[in-house]
Motif scaffolding. Structure first.
Motif, PDB file in Angstrom:
ATOM      1  N   UNK A 169       0.852  -1.184   0.000  1.00  0.00           N
ATOM      2  CA  UNK A 169       0.000   0.000   0.000  1.00  0.00           C
ATOM      3  C   UNK A 169       0.890   1.236   0.000  1.00  0.00           C
ATOM      4  N   UNK A 188     -13.417   4.865 -11.863  1.00  0.00           N
ATOM      5  CA  UNK A 188     -13.925   5.397 -10.602  1.00  0.00           C
ATOM      6  C   UNK A 188     -14.968   4.471  -9.987  1.00  0.00           C
ATOM      7  N   UNK A 189     -15.877   3.935 -10.822  1.00  0.00           N
ATOM      8  CA  UNK A 189     -16.930   3.089 -10.265  1.00  0.00           C
ATOM      9  C   UNK A 189     -16.444   1.662 -10.045  1.00  0.00           C
ATOM     10  N   UNK A 190     -15.560   1.169 -10.938  1.00  0.00           N
ATOM     11  CA  UNK A 190     -15.148  -0.227 -10.835  1.00  0.00           C
ATOM     12  C   UNK A 190     -14.050  -0.453  -9.807  1.00  0.00           C
ATOM     13  N   UNK A 191     -13.112   0.491  -9.733  1.00  0.00           N
ATOM     14  CA  UNK A 191     -11.922   0.268  -8.903  1.00  0.00           C
ATOM     15  C   UNK A 191     -11.819   1.300  -7.784  1.00  0.00           C
ATOM     16  N   UNK A 192     -11.851   2.566  -8.147  1.00  0.00           N
ATOM     17  CA  UNK A 192     -11.781   3.606  -7.131  1.00  0.00           C
ATOM     18  C   UNK A 192     -10.371   4.069  -6.835  1.00  0.00           C
ATOM     19  N   UNK A 193     -10.253   4.773  -5.719  1.00  0.00           N
ATOM     20  CA  UNK A 193      -9.043   5.515  -5.419  1.00  0.00           C
ATOM     21  C   UNK A 193      -8.610   5.212  -3.989  1.00  0.00           C
ATOM     22  N   UNK A 194      -7.440   4.565  -3.829  1.00  0.00           N
ATOM     23  CA  UNK A 194      -6.954   4.234  -2.486  1.00  0.00           C
ATOM     24  C   UNK A 194      -5.476   3.894  -2.551  1.00  0.00           C
ATOM     25  N   UNK A 196      -4.239   1.026  -1.768  1.00  0.00           N
ATOM     26  CA  UNK A 196      -4.138  -0.261  -2.464  1.00  0.00           C
ATOM     27  C   UNK A 196      -5.535  -0.602  -2.936  1.00  0.00           C
ATOM     28  N   UNK A 197      -5.637  -1.073  -4.159  1.00  0.00           N
ATOM     29  CA  UNK A 197      -6.949  -1.335  -4.745  1.00  0.00           C
ATOM     30  C   UNK A 197      -6.978  -2.752  -5.301  1.00  0.00           C
ATOM     31  N   UNK A 198      -8.135  -3.159  -5.773  1.00  0.00           N
ATOM     32  CA  UNK A 198      -8.302  -4.471  -6.386  1.00  0.00           C
ATOM     33  C   UNK A 198      -8.064  -4.306  -7.883  1.00  0.00           C
ATOM     34  N   UNK A 199      -6.863  -4.677  -8.360  1.00  0.00           N
ATOM     35  CA  UNK A 199      -6.480  -4.391  -9.745  1.00  0.00           C
ATOM     36  C   UNK A 199      -7.269  -5.250 -10.709  1.00  0.00           C
ATOM     37  N   UNK A 201      -7.091  -5.701 -14.193  1.00  0.00           N
ATOM     38  CA  UNK A 201      -6.527  -6.344 -15.384  1.00  0.00           C
ATOM     39  C   UNK A 201      -6.131  -7.783 -15.064  1.00  0.00           C
TER      40      UNK A 201
ATOM     41  N   UNK B  45     -10.285  -9.521  -2.538  1.00  0.00           N
ATOM     42  CA  UNK B  45      -9.568  -8.715  -1.551  1.00  0.00           C
ATOM     43  C   UNK B  45      -9.583  -7.273  -2.037  1.00  0.00           C
ATOM     44  N   UNK B  46     -10.408  -6.441  -1.420  1.00  0.00           N
ATOM     45  CA  UNK B  46     -10.508  -5.038  -1.797  1.00  0.00           C
ATOM     46  C   UNK B  46     -10.782  -4.216  -0.530  1.00  0.00           C
ATOM     47  N   UNK B  48     -10.319  -1.324   0.303  1.00  0.00           N
ATOM     48  CA  UNK B  48     -10.906  -0.032  -0.011  1.00  0.00           C
ATOM     49  C   UNK B  48     -12.434  -0.082   0.034  1.00  0.00           C
ATOM     50  N   UNK B  49     -12.996  -1.230  -0.314  1.00  0.00           N
ATOM     51  CA  UNK B  49     -14.447  -1.392  -0.337  1.00  0.00           C
ATOM     52  C   UNK B  49     -14.917  -2.403   0.695  1.00  0.00           C
ATOM     53  N   UNK B 251       3.125  -6.472   3.067  1.00  0.00           N
ATOM     54  CA  UNK B 251       2.936  -5.428   2.070  1.00  0.00           C
ATOM     55  C   UNK B 251       2.018  -4.313   2.544  1.00  0.00           C
ATOM     56  N   UNK B 252       0.974  -4.665   3.278  1.00  0.00           N
ATOM     57  CA  UNK B 252      -0.087  -3.680   3.506  1.00  0.00           C
ATOM     58  C   UNK B 252      -0.135  -3.125   4.922  1.00  0.00           C
ATOM     59  N   UNK B 255       0.805   0.716   5.816  1.00  0.00           N
ATOM     60  CA  UNK B 255      -0.036   1.811   5.327  1.00  0.00           C
ATOM     61  C   UNK B 255      -1.506   1.589   5.661  1.00  0.00           C
TER      62      UNK B 255
END
Lengths: 346, 300
Positions: A169, A188-194, A196-199, A201, B45-46, B48-49, B251-252, B255
């Protein structure tokens, strides 16, 4: 007030006892902790500062922004460092612990898009939507017509794209996903801003740290990744020029990052994002690194030293940013940060 | 008096283990509550959400440690047998020292070596070879980027090899001379002496070495984080990037902010603890059933 005085007296006595045998020990010890990103700049600048001010020693622990916020709120450090300023919830927690917090930007950085495509030179052109589509997994091959369209004359091979991202992160990821969220509603809707995110691809690989991402990009033909500008400039790695808000293709450089920051003078902890800024020469993916200090300093002598230190960091100290390939603050932001510092009571 | 000191020392270890477990549980509770039971069967694993699916980490941890033990186990035991039974003294001593030195290399060095040397080698040589020879199995199909389950397993194998080799060698050396001489007296070859006298006698010690090595492989964080590709997905291919429990925490954690996120990462530590215990128990049960219910200790 009385307890404050008593504490001060005790502190003076303690310092006296401690200092008696060791005359060279600094009178004031300032301790900070937080973000790793500004650490090379901070350690260099603090070293220069303490050379000139032998009565002060500064110790900064690069434990990460999250740890910095935690240690600052727990009052175990004199200042905290974070790539993203305290949000409203974190601010509330800090305020409950020790009153108002002053937050100001201390240094500036950009994020370069590095890639490894055999036979393709450095500085290919990328648009915001191309970059978002690559990271969304919608463009999966370098021979895509969309890439050829903005790069006429570049001979792209038929090679799958491997998307590299930060696994740890980090503020770098925060700024990068902030940019993608601003330029792509799908992101913005699928992934968002943080941090660490859920990539999304399918062919994505996570590297640990800047060197992990850069190493993976270098090792993997077809790879694309985002790394800090200072790291890209110091290592021989091809990186892209990005189309900014005005439609110009701009390479990441200290000058183009300053241009972007200067285009957003009213920066504050509530309004800190400087991605996708206007201006012909602005590079679109940049961000500040922030410092947090308490508005009310319990120890007036130390508080004064702390203010002196950061005043110097925001002015003369900025010269050392360029020496370690970091980006100095634009003049208007410097002035704003210094004005914020004068609000500290000590 | 002496007895008292020893008993106290033993209790201190127990108390520290219990305190660790207790602290871990307390700190993990808010995270467990936030993640819910569904997290155990989800691979999303997200943070953020507030999606805390842990299945891909458990999968990665088990697969990489099994690859590591499958590679390092036989090689480590072979090295130990060579050092204790076959190698001349002038070779055994320096070689043994080298094996032990390997255990002293910091894990980040293994990780960086893995990222810059091993991963490209896996992508260009090893993985294509496996794909062409064993590609009929799903485990050896698909794209290879270098970092992945197999690369992490190989790095772990190298890291735990000294543990297996050094402990096994000590155990083999502790086998009484009479055992070997008795086998020779019966007309056994060196091979028969090793498989029929040394190995059975030393079995419990060797199993101890393997279990210890397996634990180290499951708990390794930094080296794995550098070479596994850090992608929280469950893919059948061993070439694919994946993630482990220990490396996601490494890793996480630095932060992680907010009310639940750090606690969920601590809960992952607790989960790693439980996975290790489960795997160890299964390993010991397997050995127990193979050895026909006899206790694993001195069978000769």
């Amino acid at each position: 007030m009385l307890s404050n005085l008593r504490r001060k007296a005790a502190a003076v006595a303690a310092v006296g006892v401690l200092c008696a045998p060791v005359a060279t020990l600094a009178d004031t010890q300032i301790v900070g902790a937080g973000a790793t990103f500004p650490f090379p700049f901070y350690s260099r600048a603090f070293y220069e500062y303490t050379k000139e001010h032998s009565d002060v020693s500064v110790n900064y622990q690069p434990i990460g922004s999250g740890g910095g916020i935690q240690q600052f709120t727990a009052k175990t450090v004199d200042f905290g460092g974070s790539d993203v300023p305290l949000n409203s919830r974190e601010y509330k927690a800090a305020e409950d612990a020790n009153g108002a917090v002053i937050q100001f930007p201390a240094t500036l950085g950009g994020i370069a898009i590095a890639y490894n495509v055999p036979g393709v030179p450095s500085h290919i052109k990328l648009t915001a939507s191309l970059l978002a589509d690559i990271y969304l997994g919608k463009i999966t091959n370098w021979s895509s017509d969309d890439l050829k369209k903005v790069n006429p004359g570049v001979n792209f091979p038929n090679l799958p794209i491997v998307v590299i991202h930060r696994a740890d992160a980090s503020g770098t990821t925060y700024i990068f996903t902030d940019y993608l969220s601003k330029v792509s509603s799908e992101w913005k809707t699928k992934v968002g801003n943080a941090k660490s995110v859920n990539w999304p691809a399918p062919s994505s690989v996570g590297g640990k740290g800047n060197d992990g991402v850069a190493g993976s990009v270098r090792n993997t033909p077809g790879a694309i990744g985002y790394i800090e500008l200072a790291y890209a400039l110091e290592n021989d790695i091809p990186y892209a020029s990005l189309q900014n808000k005005e439609g110009n293709y701009v390479l990441p450089s200290p000058a183009s990052v300053i241009a972007a920051a200067a285009a957003h003078p009213d920066v504050s902890w509530r309004n800190f994002s400087i991605v996708n800024e206007p201006g012909k020469g602005s590079y679109p993916i940049c961000g500040y690194s922030w410092v947090m200090v308490w508005k009310n300093q319990a120890d007036p002598a130390k508080g004064k030293q702390l203010v002196e230190l950061w005043k110097w960091m925001l002015t003369d100290g900025q010269a050392y940013a360029a020496k370690v390939k970091y980006v100095p603050l634009p003049k208007n932001v410097q002035e704003k940060a210094i004005a914020a510092l004068s609000g500290i009571h000590s | 008096m002496f007895r008292l000191v020893l008993v106290a020392a033993a209790w201190v270890v127990l108390l520290i283990a219990a305190a660790l477990f207790f602290t871990l549980v307390i700190a993990a509770l808010p995270g467990i509550r936030a993640a819910g039971v569904g997290a155990l069967v989800s691979a999303t694993w997200d943070p953020n959400r507030a999606q805390f699916g842990v299945l891909s980490f458990v999968y990665g941890t088990i697969v990489t440690s099994l690859i590591a033990i499958a590679l390092a186990g036989p090689i480590g035991i072979a090295v130990a047998l060579f050092l204790s039974e076959l190698a001349p003294r002038w070779l055994a001593a320096p070689m043994g020292l080298l094996v032990e030195l390997l255990a002293a290399v910091p894990s980040v060095i293994f990780g960086l070596w893995g990222l810059f040397v091993l991963a490209p080698l896996m992508r260009t040589v090893v993985d294509p070879f496996l794909r062409s020879s064993l590609g009929f199995m799903p485990a050896f199909r698909g794209d290879s980027y270098g970092p992945g389950l197999l690369t992490a397993g190989v790095i772990l194998a190298i890291m735990i090899l000294p543990t297996v080799a050094a402990i096994s060698r000590d155990v083999f050396q502790a086998v009484p001379r009479d055992q070997r001489e008795a086998m020779y007296a019966l007309g056994a070859t060196t091979w028969e002496m090793m498989t029929k006298a040394v190995l059975p006698y030393a079995r419990s010690g060797v199993i101890g070495a393997l279990v210890l090595a397996l634990g180290r492989a499951q708990g390794e964080a930094v080296a794995v984080a550098l070479v596994i590709g850090n992608s929280p997905k469950i893919v059948a291919s061993l070439f694919a990037p994946a993630y482990t429990l220990a490396s996601v925490v490494a890793n996480e954690f630095s932060e992680a902010t907010g009310p639940t996120y750090p606690s969920v990462l601590i809960a992952l530590g607790l989960l790693l603890f439980l996975v290790s215990v489960t795997v160890n128990v299964i390993a010991r049960l397997l050995v127990w059933s193979v050895s026909g219910g006899r206790p694993a200790a001195h069978t000769v």
